[in-house]
Scaffold this active site. Structure first.
Site, PDB file in Angstrom:
ATOM      1  N   ASN A  21      -9.158   2.167  -0.068  1.00  0.00           N
ATOM      2  CA  ASN A  21      -7.736   2.304  -0.433  1.00  0.00           C
ATOM      3  C   ASN A  21      -7.414   3.735  -0.887  1.00  0.00           C
ATOM      4  OD1 ASN A  21      -5.119   1.204  -0.621  1.00  0.00           O
ATOM      5  ND2 ASN A  21      -5.349   0.832  -2.823  1.00  0.00           N
ATOM      6  N   CYS A  41      -2.858  -2.678   7.564  1.00  0.00           N
ATOM      7  CA  CYS A  41      -2.838  -3.408   8.842  1.00  0.00           C
ATOM      8  C   CYS A  41      -2.226  -2.589   9.977  1.00  0.00           C
ATOM      9  CB  CYS A  41      -2.108  -4.723   8.680  1.00  0.00           C
ATOM     10  SG  CYS A  41      -2.930  -5.852   7.549  1.00  0.00           S
ATOM     11  N   ARG A  96      -3.373  -2.398  -6.223  1.00  0.00           N
ATOM     12  CA  ARG A  96      -2.356  -3.153  -6.950  1.00  0.00           C
ATOM     13  C   ARG A  96      -2.986  -4.343  -7.657  1.00  0.00           C
ATOM     14  NH1 ARG A  96       0.426  -5.434  -3.495  1.00  0.00           N
ATOM     15  NH2 ARG A  96       0.077  -4.278  -1.570  1.00  0.00           N
ATOM     16  N   LYS A 127       6.737   0.440  -5.440  1.00  0.00           N
ATOM     17  CA  LYS A 127       6.784  -1.002  -5.351  1.00  0.00           C
ATOM     18  C   LYS A 127       7.487  -1.659  -6.542  1.00  0.00           C
ATOM     19  CE  LYS A 127       5.280  -1.400  -1.256  1.00  0.00           C
ATOM     20  NZ  LYS A 127       4.225  -0.597  -0.817  1.00  0.00           N
TER      21      LYS A 127
HETATM   22  C1  SPV Z   1       1.131  -1.209  -0.081  1.00  0.00           C
HETATM   23  O1  SPV Z   1       0.111  -1.639  -0.636  1.00  0.00           O
HETATM   24  O2  SPV Z   1       1.890  -1.926   0.583  1.00  0.00           O
HETATM   25  C2  SPV Z   1       1.462   0.209  -0.183  1.00  0.00           C
HETATM   26  C3  SPV Z   1       0.800   0.993  -1.188  1.00  0.00           C
HETATM   27  O3  SPV Z   1       2.322   0.678   0.508  1.00  0.00           O
HETATM   28  S1  SPV Z   1       1.261   0.511  -2.755  1.00  0.00           S
HETATM   29  O4  SPV Z   1       2.037   1.588  -3.309  1.00  0.00           O
HETATM   30  O5  SPV Z   1       0.036   0.301  -3.476  1.00  0.00           O
HETATM   31  O6  SPV Z   1       2.055  -0.692  -2.688  1.00  0.00           O
HETATM   32 MN    MN Z   2       3.525  -0.835   1.354  1.00  0.00          MN
END
Ligand code: SPV
Ligand code: MN
Length: 632
Positions: free
Chosen positions: A393, A281, A95, A238
C-alpha cells in the site's frame, strides 16, 4: 443550524486566538468574517494546546509547510530536492475500518455500516484531543473540494498538527481561502481536525490503540487522531468523501468513488467515462491507460441540462505505487522518476544513498529505511516472514498539474458530460473482461450493487478474501446501501441521457491461477466501450449482458496494441461461467436480504438474471462458449 463546538463553556475566545496566533496569522483569520469559525478554532486551540498556529492561505505558504514536514522529520529528504518520503509505521499503513465510525444520534444503527453513538463518540474524542498538540505547530488550511466557483464544489477547513497531512492537502486540493473571505459567513463548509498524536522515535504514531476516525455526519465534522496514514487523515480525501455522499443523498446527486477519464474514438472525439474500483484493483492504471485524465479517485455527478456531468473534487493523486513499472505504466513511471515533479512517497524504500525504490522500480532494492524501520535484503520480521522492501500500500502524492495527459476541462466549473460508468473488482472466476449492462437498472443492480472484490492491502485486514463491495464504496458509505442504490435509481428521473453501464474484470485467471489478460489490454476494453457508447459496434447478447463480437476485438487488439487476439483466448475470457454466476447471485442475495431498505427491484433483477442463466445452462451446460450466443 449552529455547528457543534468542541467546548461547551463560554470564555473570551478572542483572547485565546490572540495568545496563540501571531498578529499576521490572526489578521488572516479575521478576514474571514465568520465568528462561529473563529470560536471553533479557539475551541480547538484551547483543547489541543498547540504551541503555534499557521494559516495556509496562499501558495506562498506551501514551501513553509513542505519545509516544516522535513524539519519535523515527518518527511525525509531524498537525492532529489522535490521528492520526499514519509513512513506511517507497520501498524498504521492503511485505512482502519474498525475504528472509522459514523457518529449518529441516539446510537442509530445501519446494517454493514460502522456506526457509533454520537454523544459517546464526541465525549471520547474530546478526551483524546486534550493537550494532544502540546509543543506542536497547528496548521489550518482552507480548501475547495472541486473546481473554483463551481456549483459542484464543497468547502472545507482542515486543522492538523501534521505538516505531512497539510503538505498532502496542498498538493491534492485547490486552496480556497479567497472564497472563504468573499462568502463568509454565508459559506457552508466541512471541518476536519486531525492529530498524529504522540510520535515515537521512528516518527510513527505511538498510540495506535487510541486511533479513532469519527465522522460526525450531521455536523459535517470529522475527527482523526493517533494516525498518519493518508486515508485516515487527509481530511478532504476519504473523510470529506463520506460527508459528500451524505450531502448528495440529501440533495439528490451523486458523490462517487470513481475516476473520470476521456477516451478518444474515431475522428478524435473524446468520450468521458467514470470508473469505480475498490482500492488496488486497477483504477489508477486504467486512468493512465485512457487518453485524458480528469481524476483518479473521486467524482461529483449532477445533471446539467439533462445530461449527467462530473467534476473531480481533487487536484492531485494519492495513488498506489506498488507494481508501477516502466513497461506497463510508462506515463506514470516517467512522472514518478522525474526529479522536477513535487512528489511525496509514502511507505516505499528510501535507500541509504537517497534513492526511492518500490516494487516495480528498475534496479535492485538496496539497504535503507522503510515502513518498518531499517531494511536490508532478506530481512525477516519477528514471525520469520520476509519484510518486503516497500509496502503493497505504498503510495505517491502528486499534483494533477504534473500530468502530460491532464484533461483540459479539469477546472471546468460545470464538469464534463459522463457517457458511461465502469465497475470493476478483483474477481478471479466470474465476470468476463468487459460487458455492458442491458440498461441503467440492470447495470446499477448487477454491476454496481453486486460488485464483489478480493480485499487488498489498502485496508488493515487479510488480503485476498472476496467480499461484496457495492459501487466500490462500502468503506465510505455513511448511509444504508439500500438508500444508496435507491438514490441511483431515482437519479434516472433527473436526467434525459443516462450513462451506459459496463463491468470490467482484469483479474480473471486460468486453471493454473495465472491472469489471462495483460495489464495493457485495458486499453482495448476502453476503446470497445467507447465505440459502444456511440453505437459504432454490435454486441453479443448473453444472459448477463452484452459482450464484444470477436472480430471487433481482433481489430481493436491489432489497432491499439499491435497484438493478435486468438479465438481460443476469446473463448476462454468470454466464456459464460454459469455455476460461478449462480453462486454469486446467491451470495449477493443473502447480503441484501439483511438490509431492510434494499429496493425491491434488486431482487427482481437478480431473479431474472438467474432465470436467464438457468435457461442457458439447460441448453448448453455449465461453461458456455461466447460463440454459442453470437447468432448474428
Ligand atoms: C482508497 O483506498 O480507496 C484510496 C486511498 O484511494 S485512501 O486514501 O486510503 O482511501
Ligand atoms: Mn480510493
Amino acid at each position: 443550524m449552529p455547528r457543534t463546538r468542541l467546548l461547551d463553556e463560554e470564555y473570551d475566545y478572542m483572547a485565546v486566538l490572540e495568545a496563540r496566533m501571531s498578529r499576521d496569522m490572526l489578521e488572516k483569520l479575521l478576514r474571514i468574517r465568520d465568528p462561529e469559525l473563529h470560536r471553533w478554532i479557539a475551541d480547538v486551540i484551547r483543547v489541543t494546546e498547540p504551541a503555534m498556529v499557521y494559516l495556509i492561505t496562499s501558495e506562498e505558504d506551501f514551501e513553509y509547510v513542505r519545509k516544516a514536514a522535513l524539519r519535523n522529520r515527518e518527511e525525509l529528504p531524498t537525492r532529489y530536492p522535490r521528492h520526499t518520503v514519509h513512513f506511517d509505521g507497520p501498524r498504521d499503513i492503511a485505512r482502519d475500518r474498525k475504528n472509522t465510525r459514523i457518529l449518529l444520534p441516539g446510537g442509530e444503527k445501519i446494517p454493514f455500516i460502522n456506526t457509533y453513538d454520537r454523544d459517546k463518540g464526541l465525549a471520547e474524542i474530546r478526551e483524546l484531543l486534550r493537550g494532544i498538540m502540546r509543543g506542536r505547530e497547528m496548521f489550518i488550511g482552507f480548501y475547495c473540494f472541486g473546481p473554483k466557483r463551481s456549483p459542484f464544489t464543497l468547502h472545507a477547513v482542515q486543522i492538523t498538527d501534521s505538516a505531512y497531512v497539510a503538505h498532502n492537502e496542498n498538493i491534492l486540493y485547490r486552496l480556497c481561502y479567497d472564497e472563504f473571505v468573499e462568502k463568509a459567513p454565508n459559506l457552508f463548509y466541512a471541518r476536519f481536525i486531525h492529530s498524529a498524536g504522540e510520535r515515537g522515535e521512528n516518527g510513527w504514531s505511538k498510540n495506535i490503540d487510541k486511533r479513532r476516525i469519527y465522522v460526525d455526519l450531521h455536523d459535517y465534522t470529522v475527527y482523526s487522531v493517533n494516525t498518519q496514514y493518508g486515508g485516515n487523515t487527509i481530511g478532504l480525501k476519504k473523510l470529506m468523501f463520506r460527508l459528500c455522499i451524505y450531502k448528495g443523498y440529501l440533495e439528490g446527486w451523486l458523490c462517487e468513488h470513481m475516476f473520470i477519464v476521456g477516451v478518444r474514438g474515431p475522428g478524435g472525439r473524446l468520450t468521458y467515462f467514470t470508473g469505480a474500483f475498490p482500492a488496488g484493483c486497477g483504477k489508477t492504471s486504467t486512468a493512465f491507460i485512457s487518453d485524458t485524465i480528469v481524476g483518479d479517485d473521486l467524482a461529483i455527478i449532477k445533471p446539467v441540462n439533462g445530461v449527467p456531468h462530473g467534476v473531480n473534487p481533487e487536484m492531485g493523486m494519492f495513488g498506489i505505487i506498488d507494481g508501477v513499472n516502466p513497461r506497463d505504466d510508462p506515463v506514470l513511471y516517467k512522472l514518478l522518476t522525474d526529479p522536477s515533479n513535487e512528489i511525496i512517497f509514502s511507505n516505499v524504500l528510501l535507500t541509504d544513498d537517497g534513492e526511492v525504490w518500490w516494487n516495480g522500480k528498475e534496479g535492485e532494492p538496496r539497504p535503507g529505511l522503510n515502513y518498518a524501520g531499517r531494511w536490508w535484503p532478506g530481512k525477516k520480521d519477528e514471525n520469520g516472514r520476509e519484510v518486503p522492501p516497500s509496502h503493497p500500500n505504498a503510495r505517491f502524492t502528486i499534483s494533477l498539474r504534473s500530468l502530460p495527459n491532464l484533461d483540459p476541462r479539469v477546472d471546468d466549473p460545470m464538469g464534463v458530460p459522463i457517457s458511461a460508468m465502469i465497475f470493476g473488482g478483483r474477481d478471479p472466476d466470474t465476470w468476463v473482461p468487459v460487458e455492458e449492462a442491458f440498461d441503467w437498472v440492470h447495470g446499477i443492480i448487477t454491476k454496481a450493487a453486486a460488485l464483489e472484490s478480493e480485499k487488498t492491502a489498502a485496508i488493515l485486514e487479510k488480503a485476498g478474501v472476496r467480499e461484496l463491495n457495492p459501487f466500490a464504496i462500502l468503506d465510505f458509505l455513511p448511509i444504508s446501501i439500500g438508500k444508496f442504490i435507491q438514490l441511483h435509481l431515482d437519479f434516472a428521473e433527473k436526467v434525459e441521457k443516462l450513462p451506459r453501464i459496463f463491468s470490467v474484470n482484469y483479474f480473471l485467471r486460468d486453471e493454473q491461477g495465472r491472469y489471462i489478460a495483460e495489464k495493457v489490454d485495458k486499453r482495448v476494453w476502453l476503446k470497445w466501450m467507447e465505440l459502444r457508447v456511440h453505437g459504432d459496434v454490435d454486441a453479443v447478447r448473453t444472459p448477463t449482458g452484452l459482450i464484444p463480437v470477436y472480430q471487433d476485438l481482433v481489430k481493436l487488439f491489432e489497432e491499439h496494441l499491435g497484438k493478435d487476439y486468438p479465438e481460443s483466448r476469446y473463448e476462454k475470457e468470454f466464456m459464460l461461467r454459469v455455476p460461478q454466476h449462480l453462486a454469486k447471485i446467491e451470495r449477493v442475495w443473502k447480503v441484501y436480504e439483511q438490509i431492510p431498505d434494499t429496493p425491491k427491484v434488486l431482487f427482481d433483477v437478480l431473479r431474472k438474471q438467474k432465470e436467464r442463466l438457468k435457461e442457458a445452462q439447460s441448453r448448453w451446460g455449465d461453461y458456455i462458449s461466447p460463440f454459442k450466443f453470437d447468432r448474428r
